[in-house]
Design an enzyme around this catalytic site. Sequence first.
Site, PDB file in Angstrom:
ATOM      1  N   GLU A  63       0.842  -1.196   0.000  1.00 39.02           N
ATOM      2  CA  GLU A  63       0.000   0.000   0.000  1.00 39.02           C
ATOM      3  C   GLU A  63       0.878   1.248   0.000  1.00 39.02           C
ATOM      4  O   GLU A  63       0.693   2.159  -0.808  1.00 39.02           O
ATOM      5  CB  GLU A  63      -0.902  -0.027   1.235  1.00 39.02           C
ATOM      6  CG  GLU A  63      -1.793   1.185   1.389  1.00 39.02           C
ATOM      7  CD  GLU A  63      -2.514   1.213   2.718  1.00 39.02           C
ATOM      8  OE1 GLU A  63      -3.429   2.046   2.861  1.00 39.02           O
ATOM      9  OE2 GLU A  63      -2.167   0.431   3.632  1.00 39.02           O
ATOM     10  N   HIS A  64       1.810   1.307   0.931  1.00 36.82           N
ATOM     11  CA  HIS A  64       2.768   2.413   1.015  1.00 36.82           C
ATOM     12  C   HIS A  64       4.173   1.857   0.810  1.00 36.82           C
ATOM     13  O   HIS A  64       4.542   0.875   1.446  1.00 36.82           O
ATOM     14  CB  HIS A  64       2.728   3.085   2.389  1.00 36.82           C
ATOM     15  CG  HIS A  64       1.364   3.520   2.830  1.00 36.82           C
ATOM     16  ND1 HIS A  64       0.554   2.726   3.631  1.00 36.82           N
ATOM     17  CD2 HIS A  64       0.662   4.661   2.604  1.00 36.82           C
ATOM     18  CE1 HIS A  64      -0.581   3.368   3.878  1.00 36.82           C
ATOM     19  NE2 HIS A  64      -0.544   4.541   3.261  1.00 36.82           N
TER      20      HIS A  64
END
Length: 431
Positions: free
Chosen positions: A329-330
């Site tokens: 996601e990050h």
Amino acid sequence: MRQLSTQDADFDSQLTELLAFETVNDATLLTTVDDIIARVRHGGDSVVLELTQQFDQHPATTTQALELSKEALAEAFANLDDVVKSALITAATRVKTFHERQVQETWQYEDELGNRLGQKVTALDRVGIYVPGGLASYPSSVLMNAIPAKVAGVKEVIMVVPAPKGVLNPLVLAAAHLAKVDRVFTIGGAQAVAALAYGTETIPAVDKITGPGNKYVAAAKRAVFGQVGIDMIAGPSEVLVYAEGEAQDRADWLAMDLLSQAEHDRIAQAIFVTTSAQQLKEVAIEIEKALAELPKADIARDSLKNRGVLILVRDREEGMAVINRVAPEHLELSVDHPDALLNSIRHAGAIFMGRHTPEAIGDYCAGPNHVLPTSGTARFSSPLGVYDFQKKSSIIYCSESGSKPLAQTADILAQHEDLEAHARSARYRYQ
């Protein structure tokens, strides 16, 4: 916090086990959510009120009392501390500026036959945004969902936010005012998703639902997909931090970036990947130091124990392979020259370039959206954006002369698909 090396014989299976996580396929959960949706769909306001009183202990006695007035939102904004108000305005302005660059426009062109072809871009009529509620709630989620919708031209944005015992964080209400949310209902859970999807006497049905929530919200969004659009099925939040043991690296910075994810939730995931065995040891030490004094150390410690991992890779190529397999996601690239790695990154929700770009800045105020694909879905999904609140229609105009050659082509293909009415429909245009 476990440690792995790509040289371990069982590295692949260990990583697969770490990444495997599914909360919305639990049979009991799905049965509960399906029951709630069915009850709301057929019972409307009265069921929404009953479930909100039951699950949130909300003091409201009518469904109308669950809606907040625009005056209440404006008052919450006006009463903010000046420093907080300024920070919220800065974040909102930056989010709006970034998302304005995503707006897609209608376009057309004329082909060599004189026919006009194109694409019409239209904003959705009404959307619902789900915002986690209570005192530990997230005004940034309001900005990240509502502002792109408004930039897209959505006519009406309906926000739902749970208010346990009727209590809400004023900052969430202030953010709703700043983002120009049209209506706010203090409801949450699967019942809120159902109300948005099917509508009740008081709560209007929407065309699409966006925003994060707990496992009940995620399961409900999956269940109503098709009746309405959804942005994604959000899983636990995750970060992957990549470094190469360069001189400018600071182990305490890297450790805190990992912990900033771990403190979110006991099932959040923090992954550190490095080419340096020494750096891996230093980061592990700094994590333990920080855990000794962080306010949410218990949550972070459980997160790191359950799903965290420090991974040693032999070289940059292996590091990039691990990143693309995780599809985080990050993704933080804590290296001297992050641009040199960008072309090697195929799968990530958001890429934070360089050691002065922590995920925290992106979460609040960089400008790009913080609603990102989780659980490996960055392999095929994108961050929430203006494009999620716009739809497209194809435009096809054939002139009399331009229609004839295309009709002949369509006639031939339709015959070979054994669709005689199609063939005749086309044939009438050129005979």
